[in-house]
Design a protein around this motif. Structure first.
Motif, PDB file in Angstrom:
ATOM      1  N   GLY B 223     -27.401  73.658  26.187  1.00 36.00           N
ATOM      2  CA  GLY B 223     -27.542  72.381  25.277  1.00 36.00           C
ATOM      3  C   GLY B 223     -29.079  71.901  25.014  1.00 36.00           C
ATOM      4  N   ALA B 224     -29.419  71.534  23.984  1.00 40.34           N
ATOM      5  CA  ALA B 224     -30.728  71.271  23.672  1.00 40.34           C
ATOM      6  C   ALA B 224     -31.128  70.082  24.597  1.00 40.34           C
ATOM      7  N   SER B 225     -32.659  70.089  24.890  1.00 51.30           N
ATOM      8  CA  SER B 225     -33.101  69.450  26.019  1.00 51.30           C
ATOM      9  C   SER B 225     -33.283  68.002  25.915  1.00 51.30           C
ATOM     10  N   ASP B 228     -37.326  67.447  25.625  1.00 49.01           N
ATOM     11  CA  ASP B 228     -37.927  67.658  24.412  1.00 49.01           C
ATOM     12  C   ASP B 228     -37.675  66.767  23.296  1.00 49.01           C
ATOM     13  N   ARG B 229     -36.492  66.290  23.397  1.00 53.31           N
ATOM     14  CA  ARG B 229     -35.875  65.580  22.186  1.00 53.31           C
ATOM     15  C   ARG B 229     -36.257  64.120  22.113  1.00 53.31           C
ATOM     16  N   MET B 232     -39.940  64.303  20.743  1.00 52.44           N
ATOM     17  CA  MET B 232     -39.871  64.260  19.355  1.00 52.44           C
ATOM     18  C   MET B 232     -39.786  62.700  18.713  1.00 52.44           C
ATOM     19  N   LYS B 249     -33.872  56.879   8.865  1.00 44.04           N
ATOM     20  CA  LYS B 249     -33.852  58.343   8.227  1.00 44.04           C
ATOM     21  C   LYS B 249     -34.550  59.346   9.083  1.00 44.04           C
ATOM     22  N   ALA B 252     -32.291  59.581  12.435  1.00 48.97           N
ATOM     23  CA  ALA B 252     -30.916  60.016  12.376  1.00 48.97           C
ATOM     24  C   ALA B 252     -30.967  61.538  11.758  1.00 48.97           C
ATOM     25  N   GLY B 253     -31.917  61.872  10.989  1.00 49.18           N
ATOM     26  CA  GLY B 253     -31.903  63.148  10.172  1.00 49.18           C
ATOM     27  C   GLY B 253     -32.281  64.349  11.131  1.00 49.18           C
ATOM     28  N   LEU B 254     -33.389  63.918  12.189  1.00 53.00           N
ATOM     29  CA  LEU B 254     -34.022  64.927  13.059  1.00 53.00           C
ATOM     30  C   LEU B 254     -33.581  65.022  14.273  1.00 53.00           C
ATOM     31  N   VAL B 255     -33.577  63.811  14.853  1.00 49.19           N
ATOM     32  CA  VAL B 255     -33.300  63.799  16.315  1.00 49.19           C
ATOM     33  C   VAL B 255     -31.962  63.838  16.470  1.00 49.19           C
ATOM     34  N   GLY B 256     -31.094  62.990  15.472  1.00 50.89           N
ATOM     35  CA  GLY B 256     -29.668  62.808  15.594  1.00 50.89           C
ATOM     36  C   GLY B 256     -29.278  61.379  16.415  1.00 50.89           C
ATOM     37  N   ASN B 260     -23.759  62.796  21.424  1.00 51.39           N
ATOM     38  CA  ASN B 260     -24.477  63.910  22.382  1.00 51.39           C
ATOM     39  C   ASN B 260     -25.365  63.076  23.157  1.00 51.39           C
ATOM     40  N   ASN B 262     -28.114  64.515  24.268  1.00 51.35           N
ATOM     41  CA  ASN B 262     -29.263  65.106  23.680  1.00 51.35           C
ATOM     42  C   ASN B 262     -29.841  64.489  22.400  1.00 51.35           C
ATOM     43  N   GLU B 263     -28.963  63.629  21.800  1.00 50.23           N
ATOM     44  CA  GLU B 263     -29.388  62.761  20.368  1.00 50.23           C
ATOM     45  C   GLU B 263     -29.355  61.303  20.644  1.00 50.23           C
TER      46      GLU B 263
END
Lengths: 346, 341
Positions: B223-225, B228-229, B232, B249, B252-256, B260, B262-263
């Motif tokens: 799973g993504a870190s 790191d997120r 960002m 925008k 929600a669009g990039l990090v989410g 999850n 990691n979002e």
């Protein structure tokens, strides 16, 4: 005129990625290294603790098998893509135990059950059935993208036609804008890659265009919440472009962009890996196989797009016969039939 | 000067407000939140959830799992004299008796864990797999801020306690990385003179340590870190601090902003920074960012409350939320204050 070696390359590339990734799926990259002693670059029989346990080396999973059956039936229909043909192929595939029962993902499974009228009994008490939610955010998964590269061959290299095909075929199982954005990105990139004058830059641009179009067209089916495939693709492309080498790119794509079954992770990762691999088919596939998490699906998509871009010569010569034998499928025959349809030899 | 009591009050109320205000916007993307829920505007008050959301049927101001689990966990920890595995388990079982929370709001990972604690039968068909990637959810992070409040100023203890309380439900290194990030950040936010930088640094340290330490005892996961997120998300928070539309925008669009770990947890950090630690500003970001809005608003609300106290929170919210949820929020705040003296 679409080159035959590109058609066959797309098929062999996709099958290679799926079969090679079946052994590494669900593990993190660190676990892949621990178990296999480094990056996996050949076909292994999957370990006992992963989804593909029991498969032999070189056997594919859901990713390429559903693409194969769908493309086969579209070819039988003289290359005409309709919802009816796609649906029939999907149901045919769902009867093949070695592919469907073991591997079908949650979204595909749910929507096939709905088609067959075997969806869970809504009268049985389950809080999830108490109401119809406005958003099915969990359905924004990568199953719409995984199967589309071979199907996009029927676009004959026309990017907009490929997007239309992707919407027709993938909306059966993934009728939502995020999954369809992922599907259209892969379809558009594949269509672009089929052309003689294609290069990696054009393929990536086509992919971004596909993601935008897919999100727009997919919103007509279902607008769901979730990260943007296009935005994450841009991030992935940047990571792929700026990483000092493939190793760093794989790690960074896995940790920042993600490589899970979500469409907004897996499809962006595909584009990041293709860029990091400088468009080399096998380097890209190895990237997918070793990124961790949903490795086989990512490697399938990378292999499909780059196989179309670079032709079947960019894959080990033995793969075609080996994959045909291990899976009892006829890739060469399918490629010849598609060639006839696209190049007017039928 | 912001007192300890005020910070505790800010954290608990911040979580409760974010949860209750976000319940009606949960699952929708931002444009549908404005269109369907906010009557064309962003949602900045308590409204009744529509019938097509998870919180359907609840009155305005009623919380979901985020605050209710945090509330019952806090009570259990005080009773047990600290954060223990047994108290965390007891709290989850107790929580599952509240129909209004459990039936509609138990997340997939917590639900299975509670059934296991109770000795009930669970689906074991995927237990053979070496990883459980689908358990990398935000249900650990949503309650882990409590470990920060109980360990103000003590980052190491906050991380350990967060893992102790959260591994009960989330046997997953990505989920526990997120939990440790929230706990470590909250522990620092609770201290006077801490800056936004200090809180974010503690969060990054917590994410890193939580991942590395929990890897040794949890079922593995890809799973993504989270770490790191968070980096960002914080960058986006700084860049878009003065552009509410652009912030939502990009986040929600990039990090989410999904379920999850990691979002959702990185997004909560991004909003903490964009709001400069102000409770209501951050909650409005979480409530309107789309997807798992209530959890993100609850986490960022708790972190901001710990950082800046309760002074910016409308004074009638405490009694309104206590009544809407039939919970003694003030009683709990008093008890936590006493316990942490």
């Amino acid at each position: 005129m679409i080159a035959y070696n590109k058609i066959l390359g797309c098929l062999v590339g996709g099958a290679t990625g799926d079969a090679m990734g079946a052994a590494t799926e669900i593990r993190s990259r660190k676990q892949i290294h621990e178990f296999f002693g480094g990056d996996v670059k050949k076909f292994y029989a999957p370990p006992k603790d992963t989804y593909a346990r029991g498969s032999k080396a070189g056997q594919i999973t859901d990713d390429f098998s559903v693409a194969y059956v769908t493309a086969r039936r579209i070819a039988d229909n003289k290359g005409v893509v309709t919802k009816a043909v796609a649906k029939k192929a999907l149901l045919e595939w769902s009867e093949v135990d070695k592919w469907f029962s073991r591997f079908a993902g949650p979204t595909t499974r749910a929507n096939i059950a709905k088609m067959k009228g075997t969806a869970p009994d809504v009268n049985k008490f389950d809080p999830a059935n108490l109401f119809t939610p406005v958003n099915m955010n969990a359905q924004s998964s990568n199953g719409a993208g995984m199967k589309i590269a071979p199907v996009a061959l029927f676009s004959g290299g026309d990017v907009d036609k490929a997007i239309k095909i992707a919407i027709t075929v993938a909306s059966l199982t993934h009728p939502n804008q995020i999954a369809l954005a992922g599907s259209c990105a892969v379809a558009a990139a594949t269509a672009c890659a089929m052309n003689d004058d294609a290069d990696l830059f054009k393929v990536v641009q086509a992919g971004l265009y596909g993601a935008r179009e897919g999100e727009r067209l997919g919103a007509k089916y279902h607008e769901n919440a979730g990260a943007s495939v296009e935005e994450r693709m841009k991030l992935a492309i940047w990571v792929g472009l700026t990483a000092k080498d493939m190793d760093e790119a794989i790690d960074k794509l896995g940790s920042l962009v993600g490589s899970s079954l979500a469409a907004n992770e897996a499809i962006p990762a595909v584009f990041g890996l293709m860029v990091a691999a400088k468009g080399d088919t096998m380097q890209g596939i190895y990237g997918g196989v070793n990124i961790g998490d949903d490795t086989d699906t990512i490697a399938t998509m990378v292999g499909g797009i780059l196989g179309a871009l670079n032709g079947v010569e960019s894959l080990p010569a033995k793969n075609l016969k080996f994959l045909e034998k291990q899976n009892d499928i006829e890739l060469e025959k399918l490629a010849k039939d598609i060639d006839k349809i696209l190049n007017g030899k039928a | 000067m912001t007192t300890k009591y005020d910070r505790i009050k800010g954290a608990y109320l911040g979580c409760a407000i974010g949860d209750a205000m976000g319940a009606p916007t949960e699952t929708r993307p931002t444009d549908l939140i404005k269109k369907d829920v906010g009557g064309g505007r962003y949602v900045k008050k308590f409204v009744e959830p529509r019938p097509d959301t998870l919180a359907a049927g609840q009155p305005a101001g009623q919380c979901t799992d985020d605050f209710s689990v945090s509330y019952l966990s806090s009570k259990a920890f005080i009773e047990a004299g600290g954060i223990t595995k047994e108290a965390a388990e007891k709290a989850m079982v107790e929580w599952s008796k509240y129909d209004r929370y459990y039936i509609a709001h138990s997340g997939p990972t917590s639900k299975k864990a509670i059934a296991l604690i109770k000795g009930e039968e669970v689906d074991t068909k995927n237990d053979y797999a070496c990883c459980n990637n689908s358990a990398a959810t935000n249900g650990a992070g949503m309650k882990a801020w409590v470990a920060g409040v109980f360990n103000m100023g003590n980052v190491e203890k906050a991380i350990e306690d967060a893992m102790t309380m959260c591994k009960v439900t989330h046997d997953n290194p990505v989920a526990l990385s997120a939990a440790a990030a929230v706990a470590a950040a909250t522990a620092v936010a609770m201290t006077k003179n801490s800056t936004l930088d200090d809180v974010v640094s503690a969060g990054l340290y917590g994410a890193h340590e939580g991942y590395e330490r929990s890897w040794k005892f949890t079922k593995p996961s890809a799973g993504a870190s989270v770490e790191d997120r968070i980096r960002m998300a914080v960058t986006i928070g700084v860049n878009y601090a003065n552009d509410f539309d652009g912030l939502l925008k990009e986040m929600a669009g990039l990090v989410g902003t999904g379920l999850n770990a990691n979002e959702a947890i990185p997004a909560a950090f991004g909003f903490f920074v964009a709001a400069k630690g102000k409770v209501m500003d951050a909650i409005y970001m979480g409530v309107n960012c789309g997807n798992d809005t209530d959890t993100i608003a609850a986490i960022t609300g708790a972190m901001c409350g710990a950082y800046s106290g309760a002074k910016d929170i409308p004074s009638n919210y405490m009694s309104f939320l206590s009544e809407a949820n039939d919970l003694d929020i003030k009683g709990l705040i008093d008890a936590v204050d006493k316990f942490t003296d």
